[in-house]
Write an enzyme that holds these catalytic residues in place. Structure first.
Site, short mmCIF file in Angstrom:
data_model
loop_
_atom_site.label_atom_id
_atom_site.label_comp_id
_atom_site.label_asym_id
_atom_site.label_seq_id
_atom_site.Cartn_x
_atom_site.Cartn_y
_atom_site.Cartn_z
N TYR A 255 0.85 -1.20 0.00
CA TYR A 255 0.00 0.00 0.00
C TYR A 255 0.89 1.26 0.00
O TYR A 255 0.69 2.18 -0.78
CB TYR A 255 -0.92 0.05 1.23
CG TYR A 255 -2.03 -0.99 1.29
CD1 TYR A 255 -2.24 -1.92 0.28
CD2 TYR A 255 -2.89 -1.01 2.38
CE1 TYR A 255 -3.28 -2.85 0.37
CE2 TYR A 255 -3.94 -1.93 2.47
CZ TYR A 255 -4.11 -2.86 1.46
OH TYR A 255 -5.14 -3.77 1.56
N LYS B 33 -17.45 5.21 1.30
CA LYS B 33 -18.33 5.56 2.40
C LYS B 33 -18.35 4.41 3.41
O LYS B 33 -18.15 3.27 2.98
CB LYS B 33 -19.74 5.89 1.93
CG LYS B 33 -20.36 5.00 0.84
CD LYS B 33 -20.37 3.51 0.98
CE LYS B 33 -21.07 2.93 2.17
NZ LYS B 33 -20.96 1.44 2.21
N ARG C 246 -17.96 -6.23 7.22
CA ARG C 246 -19.09 -5.48 7.77
C ARG C 246 -19.50 -5.97 9.16
O ARG C 246 -20.27 -5.31 9.84
CB ARG C 246 -20.28 -5.57 6.81
CG ARG C 246 -20.07 -4.77 5.54
CD ARG C 246 -21.00 -5.20 4.43
NE ARG C 246 -20.75 -4.49 3.19
CZ ARG C 246 -19.71 -4.74 2.38
NH1 ARG C 246 -18.84 -5.68 2.67
NH2 ARG C 246 -19.55 -4.04 1.27
N ASP D 37 -22.88 0.71 7.49
CA ASP D 37 -22.88 0.23 6.10
C ASP D 37 -24.12 0.72 5.33
O ASP D 37 -24.09 1.84 4.82
CB ASP D 37 -22.69 -1.30 6.08
CG ASP D 37 -22.39 -1.80 4.68
OD1 ASP D 37 -21.42 -1.31 4.07
OD2 ASP D 37 -23.14 -2.63 4.17
N1 LIG Z 1 -19.98 2.60 -2.94
C1 LIG Z 1 -20.56 1.42 -2.86
O1 LIG Z 1 -21.54 1.12 -3.54
C2 LIG Z 1 -19.98 0.41 -1.97
C3 LIG Z 1 -19.03 0.77 -1.07
N2 LIG Z 1 -18.45 -0.15 -0.27
C4 LIG Z 1 -17.43 0.30 0.66
O2 LIG Z 1 -16.16 -0.10 0.14
C5 LIG Z 1 -15.32 -0.58 1.17
C6 LIG Z 1 -14.89 -2.00 0.84
O3 LIG Z 1 -15.98 -2.84 0.69
P1 LIG Z 1 -15.82 -4.24 -0.11
O4 LIG Z 1 -15.30 -3.97 -1.46
O5 LIG Z 1 -17.10 -4.95 0.02
O6 LIG Z 1 -14.73 -4.93 0.79
P2 LIG Z 1 -13.74 -6.17 0.63
O7 LIG Z 1 -14.20 -7.23 1.54
O8 LIG Z 1 -13.53 -6.50 -0.80
O9 LIG Z 1 -12.41 -5.56 1.28
C7 LIG Z 1 -11.75 -4.48 0.68
C8 LIG Z 1 -10.28 -4.65 0.78
O10 LIG Z 1 -9.89 -4.44 2.11
C9 LIG Z 1 -8.58 -4.93 2.21
N3 LIG Z 1 -8.17 -5.18 3.59
C10 LIG Z 1 -7.13 -4.58 4.17
N4 LIG Z 1 -7.02 -4.95 5.42
C11 LIG Z 1 -8.00 -5.83 5.67
C12 LIG Z 1 -8.37 -6.58 6.78
N5 LIG Z 1 -7.73 -6.49 7.94
N6 LIG Z 1 -9.42 -7.40 6.65
C13 LIG Z 1 -10.10 -7.49 5.49
N7 LIG Z 1 -9.79 -6.78 4.39
C14 LIG Z 1 -8.74 -5.96 4.47
C15 LIG Z 1 -8.46 -6.10 1.27
O11 LIG Z 1 -7.34 -5.71 0.55
P3 LIG Z 1 -6.25 -6.67 -0.13
O12 LIG Z 1 -6.80 -6.83 -1.50
O13 LIG Z 1 -5.03 -5.87 -0.01
O14 LIG Z 1 -6.22 -7.94 0.64
C16 LIG Z 1 -9.73 -6.01 0.43
O15 LIG Z 1 -9.46 -6.07 -0.93
C17 LIG Z 1 -16.09 -0.39 2.46
O16 LIG Z 1 -15.75 0.84 3.01
C18 LIG Z 1 -17.55 -0.36 2.02
O17 LIG Z 1 -18.36 0.39 2.88
C19 LIG Z 1 -18.74 -1.48 -0.41
C20 LIG Z 1 -19.69 -1.91 -1.29
C21 LIG Z 1 -20.46 -0.98 -2.08
O1 LIG Z 2 -22.24 0.56 -0.14
C1 LIG Z 2 -22.96 -0.38 0.00
O2 LIG Z 2 -24.13 -0.42 -0.68
C2 LIG Z 2 -25.00 -1.51 -0.65
C3 LIG Z 2 -24.86 -2.34 0.60
O3 LIG Z 2 -25.65 -3.49 0.53
C4 LIG Z 2 -23.42 -2.66 0.80
O4 LIG Z 2 -23.26 -3.52 1.90
C5 LIG Z 2 -22.71 -1.39 1.03
O5 LIG Z 2 -21.37 -1.55 1.40
#
Ligand SMILES: NC(=O)C1=CN([C@@H]2O[C@H](COP(=O)(O)OP(=O)(O)OC[C@H]3O[C@@H](n4cnc5c(N)ncnc54)[C@H](OP(=O)(O)O)[C@@H]3O)[C@@H](O)[C@H]2O)C=CC1
Ligand SMILES: O=C1OC[C@@H](O)[C@H](O)[C@H]1O
Length: 396
Positions: free
Chosen positions: A87, A126, A196, A208
């Site tokens: 990172y 977010k 989450r 979330d």
């Molecule tokens: N805008 C939207 O519509 C959405 C937004 N989100 C937001 O995006 C973010 C990520 O969500 P999502 O993509 O579902 O998450 P993931 O489960 O895919 O995790 C995201 C990344 O976090 C990294 N990571 C670093 N440290 C840790 C740890 N200790 N444990 C687990 N993962 C770790 C991993 O990186 P590495 O690849 O380096 O291992 C992984 O790729 C959240 O903040 C969520 O709220 C999520 C879904 C929808």
């Molecule tokens: O950003 C998001 O949008 C949809 C949700 O269901 C999801 O968990 C969240 O991370």
């Protein structure tokens, strides 16, 4: 029906923009670096970048070098950074202009502060942070370094929510009395072990889906809450590690304009009688003195949405808003994320974005999430242990 199918087709297969030459580009191409091979990255950055001529998928960093490399190859990033220092190595690459931060919520503060310290603009997932104080520190540092930070509340950039806001602001329905917003996700959307459900990573339903309900309430009401009147939450499980991790929450808020806000989120809605899946709740409803407006699917309106306007005593009408029309930027198949990317790049390039979310808005959203958690007894998510380096401490 044809319009629906055509929109879905283009959402899934966005037409490739003509390869621009430097002299036809509106601004300097921006090299994006993605922190983590996150699940949300394809929808939020990778696909939208394909139709944005100023966005270059430059690098991805992941904790596992092989995963980083595979993710880069699969999605067309030019470079990958992996391993323990991956990172930071990506942030230290002078070619990176912009960082997309989709790490777990509990890591947003640390890596956004580090990205800003390295001189990068940040598109931050977010909810921005775990506390309002952290969000304020991020924006203070960004201001000092003249960098752009945007909390990725993508739905705010879509014409559908903008149309609803315009209807309310037009005065057609009179003063706002009540705003209701709910977001629910079916059982299994966030499986056991998902970020989450981890308190230390900033998990919980209010953080979330709930953070959207707080946001849309504040946005459509057009003012801030004055207090949280009631708040209740149910933990994810009986296990001690989930004592402060909410699966469901409900809150009622008093707003500055004397309206009432009712918000609810459920990150794991159980099937009816254990067998019948329930329809996800995705609506925002605004009741005014002289009628009601309801937006079905405020979260991902690009797939489908409807805006039902019902002036009291008159027939209801249904509107759709997939593009802004006229000279405004956008296509009917642009997703919320594509509109968001357009605005974010415009802001960095010194152009006026069609829509924007400023730092005060982000800090206020975090503040009210914390107030809800205080009221329902679950408590704020733990603040980051990251200590900004001496140079950046002046902003804390
Ligand atoms: N805008 C939207 O519509 C959405 C937004 N989100 C937001 O995006 C973010 C990520 O969500 P999502 O993509 O579902 O998450 P993931 O489960 O895919 O995790 C995201 C990344 O976090 C990294 N990571 C670093 N440290 C840790 C740890 N200790 N444990 C687990 N993962 C770790 C991993 O990186 P590495 O690849 O380096 O291992 C992984 O790729 C959240 O903040 C969520 O709220 C999520 C879904 C929808
Ligand atoms: O950003 C998001 O949008 C949809 C949700 O269901 C999801 O968990 C969240 O991370």
């Amino acid at each position: 029906m044809l319009a629906f199918l055509s929109r879905i087709y283009y959402i899934l297969n966005p037409p490739q923009t003509r390869t621009p030459t430097y002299d036809t580009l509106p601004g300097k191409p921006l090299n994006f670096g993605c922190l983590g091979a996150a699940k949300i990255a394809p929808a939020a950055l990778i696909k939208p970048s394909r139709t944005h001529p100023e966005v270059v998928l430059y690098a991805v960093a992941a904790r596992d070098a092989k995963r980083a490399d595979e993710f880069a190859k699969k999605h067309g990033f030019l470079k990958s950074f992996g391993g323990l220092g991956g990172y930071q190595d990506m942030l230290d690459d002078p070619a990176v202009d912009v960082v997309y931060n989709p790490l777990p919520n509990g890591l947003h503060f640390e890596w956004t502060m580090k990205a800003l310290a390295a001189g990068k603009h940040v598109l931050l997932e977010k909810p921005a942070t775990c506390t309002a104080a952290e969000a304020a520190a991020i924006y203070a540092l960004a201001k000092r370094k003249n960098l752009v930070v945007l909390e990725a509340f993508h739905y705010r950039f879509h014409p559908a929510i903008q149309r609803v806001k315009a209807i309310i602001d037009s005065g057609e329905l009179g003063a706002i009395k009540r705003v209701e917003a709910a977001l629910t996700a079916p059982e299994g959307t966030a499986p056991e072990g998902d970020i989450r459900w981890d308190y230390n990573l900033g998990g919980g339903s209010t953080m979330d889906p709930g953070c959207y309900t707080v946001n849309v309430l504040r946005y459509l009401a057009g003012c801030e809450p004055t207090s949280v009147l009631t708040a209740k939450a149910i933990p994810y499980s009986d296990r001690p590690e989930h004592k402060q991790v909410d699966r469901i929450f409900w809150a009622t808020l008093a707003m500055e304009n004397e309206s009432i806000g009712e918000i609810h989120a459920n990150l794991d809605e159980k099937k009816l009688w254990g067998i019948i899946p329930r329809m996800p709740k995705l609506s925002a409803v605004v009741e005014c003195e002289n009628g009601t407006v309801e937006l079905f699917n405020f979260l991902i309106p690009h797939f489908y949405h409807s805006i039902r306007v019902h002036p009291r005593g008159k027939a209801a009408r249904v509107e759709k808003a997939y593009s802004f029309g006229g000279a405004a930027k956008g296509e009917v198949w642009w997703t919320t994320y594509r509109y968001q990317l357009e605005a974010f790049v415009d802001q960095i390039q010194g152009r006026t974005p069609q829509t924007w979310i400023n730092g005060e808005d982000t800090v206020a959203n975090m503040k009210w999430i914390e107030v809800i958690y205080a009221k329902d007894g679950f408590g704020s998510r733990p603040a980051s242990k990251y200590q900004p380096c001496a140079e950046d401490e002046r902003t804390m």
